[in-house]
Design an enzyme around this catalytic site. Structure first.
Site, PDB file in Angstrom:
ATOM      1  N   SER A 102      31.606  -1.568  16.796  1.00 39.06           N
ATOM      2  CA  SER A 102      30.342  -1.227  16.165  1.00 39.06           C
ATOM      3  C   SER A 102      29.474  -0.412  17.131  1.00 39.06           C
ATOM      4  O   SER A 102      29.886   0.658  17.564  1.00 39.06           O
ATOM      5  CB  SER A 102      29.642  -2.506  15.687  1.00 39.06           C
ATOM      6  OG  SER A 102      28.609  -2.228  14.779  1.00 39.06           O
ATOM      7  N   ASP A 183      34.608  -1.734   5.528  1.00 38.36           N
ATOM      8  CA  ASP A 183      33.410  -1.150   6.120  1.00 38.36           C
ATOM      9  C   ASP A 183      32.708  -0.342   5.033  1.00 38.36           C
ATOM     10  O   ASP A 183      33.318   0.044   4.025  1.00 38.36           O
ATOM     11  CB  ASP A 183      33.780  -0.221   7.285  1.00 38.36           C
ATOM     12  CG  ASP A 183      33.723  -0.915   8.636  1.00 38.36           C
ATOM     13  OD1 ASP A 183      32.774  -1.674   8.866  1.00 38.36           O
ATOM     14  OD2 ASP A 183      34.623  -0.676   9.467  1.00 38.36           O
ATOM     15  N   HIS A 215      33.892  -5.436   8.534  1.00 37.55           N
ATOM     16  CA  HIS A 215      33.281  -5.016   9.789  1.00 37.55           C
ATOM     17  C   HIS A 215      33.360  -6.099  10.864  1.00 37.55           C
ATOM     18  O   HIS A 215      33.278  -5.788  12.058  1.00 37.55           O
ATOM     19  CB  HIS A 215      31.823  -4.645   9.541  1.00 37.55           C
ATOM     20  CG  HIS A 215      31.146  -3.989  10.704  1.00 37.55           C
ATOM     21  ND1 HIS A 215      31.266  -2.639  10.970  1.00 37.55           N
ATOM     22  CD2 HIS A 215      30.341  -4.482  11.685  1.00 37.55           C
ATOM     23  CE1 HIS A 215      30.566  -2.330  12.041  1.00 37.55           C
ATOM     24  NE2 HIS A 215      29.993  -3.425  12.493  1.00 37.55           N
TER      25      HIS A 215
END
Length: 240
Positions: A102, A183, A215
């Site tokens: 991320s 995602d 995610h």
């Protein structure tokens, strides 16, 4: 969906696109974030119980500038260093390997585009694994994330890996850009476009689209020996 596509989105849609917990399939919202924190905390505790460690090693003067080192049981002068940079939107040797998730993938990507000769060092980075990252910060300016960061457009552009891709040199490292099936479309777009930008600049890059993960568990599953991303990382290190 091109790089300018986000500019046509309403503020509410951008908020949703850059809120990973809204796209998790197992849990939603705060529950997804809390489950992720519990999973990675449990994994950290298992790792600390099973190997030698040096925890909270300072690398700067700030309270958050600390490293946790996990060392092999048998002392060795030559072993690969695997550097993991966690996500959280920047709030929460022989052969160095980078892995970022991320916002951590953004930081790892910034390492790749930094001219380290300006600092008098040339790090021997053999591989980089960028997982569900954000590589163009400008869309973030229009989301809740920037409430804390307070980035200007100039700062966002200067710190966007997408905008500072350098031409690969002969010794450039191998790069893997990984993205989760679940995602958000914006995270998926950014991964696809950043990997293409690297490829166009001559980097050895692969894009891995991982099915049936979101995610959060895309990175949580690295504790599983049979997980494809775990295997790819181990093979990357073994090839060096």
């Amino acid at each position: 969906m091109g790089r300018g596509r986000w500019q046509h989105m309403a503020a509410e849609e951008l908020q949703q696109q850059y809120s990973p917990s809204r796209w998790a399939r197992r849990l939603r919202g705060d529950a997804a974030v809390q489950a992720h924190i519990e999973a990675v905390t449990a994994g950290t505790q298992r790792a600390r119980a099973s190997t030698r460690t040096a925890l909270h090693v300072p690398y700067g003067e700030g309270d958050g500038e600390r490293l946790d080192l996990y060392l092999p049981e048998e002392p060795s002068d030559t072993f690969p260093a695997f550097v993991y940079i966690h996500g959280g939107y920047w709030q929460s040797l022989r052969g160095i390997y980078l892995c970022g998730h991320s916002a951590g993938a953004h930081l790892a990507a910034m390492v790749l585009c930094t001219d380290w000769t300006e600092f008098g060092v040339v790090p021997d980075i053999r591989g980089a694994v960028l997982v569900s990252g954000v590589y163009d910060l400008e869309p973030i300016l229009h989301t809740y994330v920037n409430d804390a960061l307070n980035m200007s457009r100039e700062v966002a552009q200067r710190n966007s890996p997408m905008l500072c891709v350098t031409q690969a040199v002969p010794a450039a490292c191998e790069v893997l850009v990984a993205v989760a099936q679940h995602d958000s479309p914006e995270f998926r777009r950014q991964s696809q476009e950043y990997s293409q930008a690297l490829r166009s600049a001559g980097w050895a890059v692969s894009l891995l689209d991982l099915a049936s993960v979101d995610h959060f568990d895309i990175i949580e599953k690295l504790s599983e020996d049979t997980y494809i991303l775990t295997q790819i990382i181990l093979n990357m290190i073994a090839r060096a």
